[in-house]
Design a protein around this motif. Sequence first.
Motif, PDB file in Angstrom:
ATOM      1  N   ALA A  68       0.820  -1.211   0.000  1.00  0.00           N
ATOM      2  CA  ALA A  68       0.000   0.000   0.000  1.00  0.00           C
ATOM      3  C   ALA A  68       0.858   1.268   0.000  1.00  0.00           C
ATOM      4  O   ALA A  68       0.372   2.352  -0.309  1.00  0.00           O
ATOM      5  CB  ALA A  68      -0.940  -0.002   1.207  1.00  0.00           C
ATOM      6  N   HIS A  69       2.140   1.099   0.335  1.00  0.00           N
ATOM      7  CA  HIS A  69       3.088   2.218   0.349  1.00  0.00           C
ATOM      8  C   HIS A  69       4.151   2.049  -0.739  1.00  0.00           C
ATOM      9  O   HIS A  69       5.243   2.610  -0.639  1.00  0.00           O
ATOM     10  CB  HIS A  69       3.731   2.338   1.729  1.00  0.00           C
ATOM     11  N   ASP A  70       3.824   1.235  -1.762  1.00  0.00           N
ATOM     12  CA  ASP A  70       4.736   0.971  -2.884  1.00  0.00           C
ATOM     13  C   ASP A  70       6.078   0.400  -2.423  1.00  0.00           C
ATOM     14  O   ASP A  70       7.123   0.714  -2.993  1.00  0.00           O
ATOM     15  CB  ASP A  70       4.961   2.236  -3.725  1.00  0.00           C
ATOM     16  N   ALA A  71       6.039  -0.438  -1.388  1.00  0.00           N
ATOM     17  CA  ALA A  71       7.247  -1.064  -0.855  1.00  0.00           C
ATOM     18  C   ALA A  71       7.058  -2.573  -0.825  1.00  0.00           C
ATOM     19  O   ALA A  71       5.956  -3.088  -1.050  1.00  0.00           O
ATOM     20  CB  ALA A  71       7.544  -0.532   0.548  1.00  0.00           C
ATOM     21  N   SER A  72       8.144  -3.267  -0.540  1.00  0.00           N
ATOM     22  CA  SER A  72       8.118  -4.723  -0.417  1.00  0.00           C
ATOM     23  C   SER A  72       9.066  -5.134   0.706  1.00  0.00           C
ATOM     24  O   SER A  72       9.730  -4.285   1.317  1.00  0.00           O
ATOM     25  CB  SER A  72       8.546  -5.383  -1.729  1.00  0.00           C
ATOM     26  N   PHE A  73       9.180  -6.426   0.935  1.00  0.00           N
ATOM     27  CA  PHE A  73      10.098  -6.902   1.977  1.00  0.00           C
ATOM     28  C   PHE A  73      11.551  -6.587   1.645  1.00  0.00           C
ATOM     29  O   PHE A  73      12.388  -6.509   2.530  1.00  0.00           O
ATOM     30  CB  PHE A  73       9.894  -8.393   2.244  1.00  0.00           C
ATOM     31  N   ALA A  74      11.863  -6.343   0.375  1.00  0.00           N
ATOM     32  CA  ALA A  74      13.225  -5.948  -0.008  1.00  0.00           C
ATOM     33  C   ALA A  74      13.588  -4.588   0.575  1.00  0.00           C
ATOM     34  O   ALA A  74      14.770  -4.264   0.719  1.00  0.00           O
ATOM     35  CB  ALA A  74      13.353  -5.918  -1.529  1.00  0.00           C
ATOM     36  N   ASP A  75      12.581  -3.789   0.933  1.00  0.00           N
ATOM     37  CA  ASP A  75      12.795  -2.456   1.491  1.00  0.00           C
ATOM     38  C   ASP A  75      12.847  -2.453   3.013  1.00  0.00           C
ATOM     39  O   ASP A  75      13.143  -1.424   3.623  1.00  0.00           O
ATOM     40  CB  ASP A  75      11.678  -1.516   1.022  1.00  0.00           C
ATOM     41  N   VAL A  76      12.549  -3.586   3.636  1.00  0.00           N
ATOM     42  CA  VAL A  76      12.520  -3.663   5.095  1.00  0.00           C
ATOM     43  C   VAL A  76      13.944  -3.659   5.640  1.00  0.00           C
ATOM     44  O   VAL A  76      14.796  -4.432   5.209  1.00  0.00           O
ATOM     45  CB  VAL A  76      11.746  -4.919   5.568  1.00  0.00           C
ATOM     46  N   VAL A  77      14.183  -2.761   6.596  1.00  0.00           N
ATOM     47  CA  VAL A  77      15.509  -2.647   7.198  1.00  0.00           C
ATOM     48  C   VAL A  77      15.555  -3.211   8.620  1.00  0.00           C
ATOM     49  O   VAL A  77      16.628  -3.507   9.127  1.00  0.00           O
ATOM     50  CB  VAL A  77      16.027  -1.194   7.178  1.00  0.00           C
ATOM     51  N   ASN A  78      14.389  -3.346   9.256  1.00  0.00           N
ATOM     52  CA  ASN A  78      14.358  -3.879  10.621  1.00  0.00           C
ATOM     53  C   ASN A  78      13.067  -4.643  10.860  1.00  0.00           C
ATOM     54  O   ASN A  78      11.997  -4.212  10.431  1.00  0.00           O
ATOM     55  CB  ASN A  78      14.470  -2.739  11.648  1.00  0.00           C
ATOM     56  N   VAL A  79      13.212  -5.767  11.550  1.00  0.00           N
ATOM     57  CA  VAL A  79      12.075  -6.584  11.974  1.00  0.00           C
ATOM     58  C   VAL A  79      12.192  -6.786  13.477  1.00  0.00           C
ATOM     59  O   VAL A  79      13.263  -7.152  13.980  1.00  0.00           O
ATOM     60  CB  VAL A  79      12.075  -7.969  11.290  1.00  0.00           C
ATOM     61  N   ARG A  80      11.105  -6.554  14.177  1.00  0.00           N
ATOM     62  CA  ARG A  80      11.067  -6.842  15.616  1.00  0.00           C
ATOM     63  C   ARG A  80       9.930  -7.817  15.837  1.00  0.00           C
ATOM     64  O   ARG A  80       8.785  -7.550  15.464  1.00  0.00           O
ATOM     65  CB  ARG A  80      10.849  -5.556  16.410  1.00  0.00           C
ATOM     66  N   THR A  81      10.263  -8.969  16.430  1.00  0.00           N
ATOM     67  CA  THR A  81       9.293 -10.043  16.618  1.00  0.00           C
ATOM     68  C   THR A  81       9.159 -10.369  18.100  1.00  0.00           C
ATOM     69  O   THR A  81      10.160 -10.525  18.804  1.00  0.00           O
ATOM     70  CB  THR A  81       9.736 -11.309  15.858  1.00  0.00           C
ATOM     71  N   PHE A  82       7.928 -10.491  18.524  1.00  0.00           N
ATOM     72  CA  PHE A  82       7.620 -10.905  19.887  1.00  0.00           C
ATOM     73  C   PHE A  82       6.906 -12.244  19.791  1.00  0.00           C
ATOM     74  O   PHE A  82       5.907 -12.358  19.067  1.00  0.00           O
ATOM     75  CB  PHE A  82       6.716  -9.875  20.570  1.00  0.00           C
ATOM     76  N   VAL A  83       7.406 -13.264  20.473  1.00  0.00           N
ATOM     77  CA  VAL A  83       6.790 -14.588  20.466  1.00  0.00           C
ATOM     78  C   VAL A  83       6.496 -15.003  21.898  1.00  0.00           C
ATOM     79  O   VAL A  83       7.189 -14.602  22.827  1.00  0.00           O
ATOM     80  CB  VAL A  83       7.682 -15.656  19.773  1.00  0.00           C
ATOM     81  N   THR A  84       5.472 -15.827  22.055  1.00  0.00           N
ATOM     82  CA  THR A  84       5.123 -16.290  23.394  1.00  0.00           C
ATOM     83  C   THR A  84       5.825 -17.592  23.748  1.00  0.00           C
ATOM     84  O   THR A  84       5.769 -18.024  24.894  1.00  0.00           O
ATOM     85  CB  THR A  84       3.597 -16.478  23.531  1.00  0.00           C
TER      86      THR A  84
END
Length: 132
Positions: A68-84
């Motif tokens: 929706a912002h003309d981006a893809s995962f190739a543009d992702v610079v940081n991922v923060r994941t919380f798991v239980t």
Amino acid sequence: MRLTRSDPATVPAPPPGRYSHAVQVTSGPMLYVSGQIALGADGGIDAPGDMARQSEVVFSILERILAAHDASFADVVNVRTFVTDLGLLAEYAEVRGPFFGGGLPTSTTVEVPRLFHPDALLEVEVVAALPG
């Protein structure tokens, strides 16, 4: 190049295919995406107890937000994941991997006792450098 990913030789290498130690953004606007859980259209959690399915739903939602912002995962610079449950991390990683291919973002994964929805097993937020 707008994004430079690096793993300096002066620190231990990250696990292959998991993340980059650093990503430098040289230009362009940034997109900060709130943490997403595996919410279905009915407002309930899709597949309670199933980490692989919840991961698929979360990454599908993130993919649509990025698009929706003309981006893809190739543009992702940081991922923060919380798991239980870190015991389910391999299931999450198997789903996550193909979304990033070779352009690995920086990454942090943390085990938490619970998330805001009791049936959610994970919550994922991303930061992307928007193209153009």
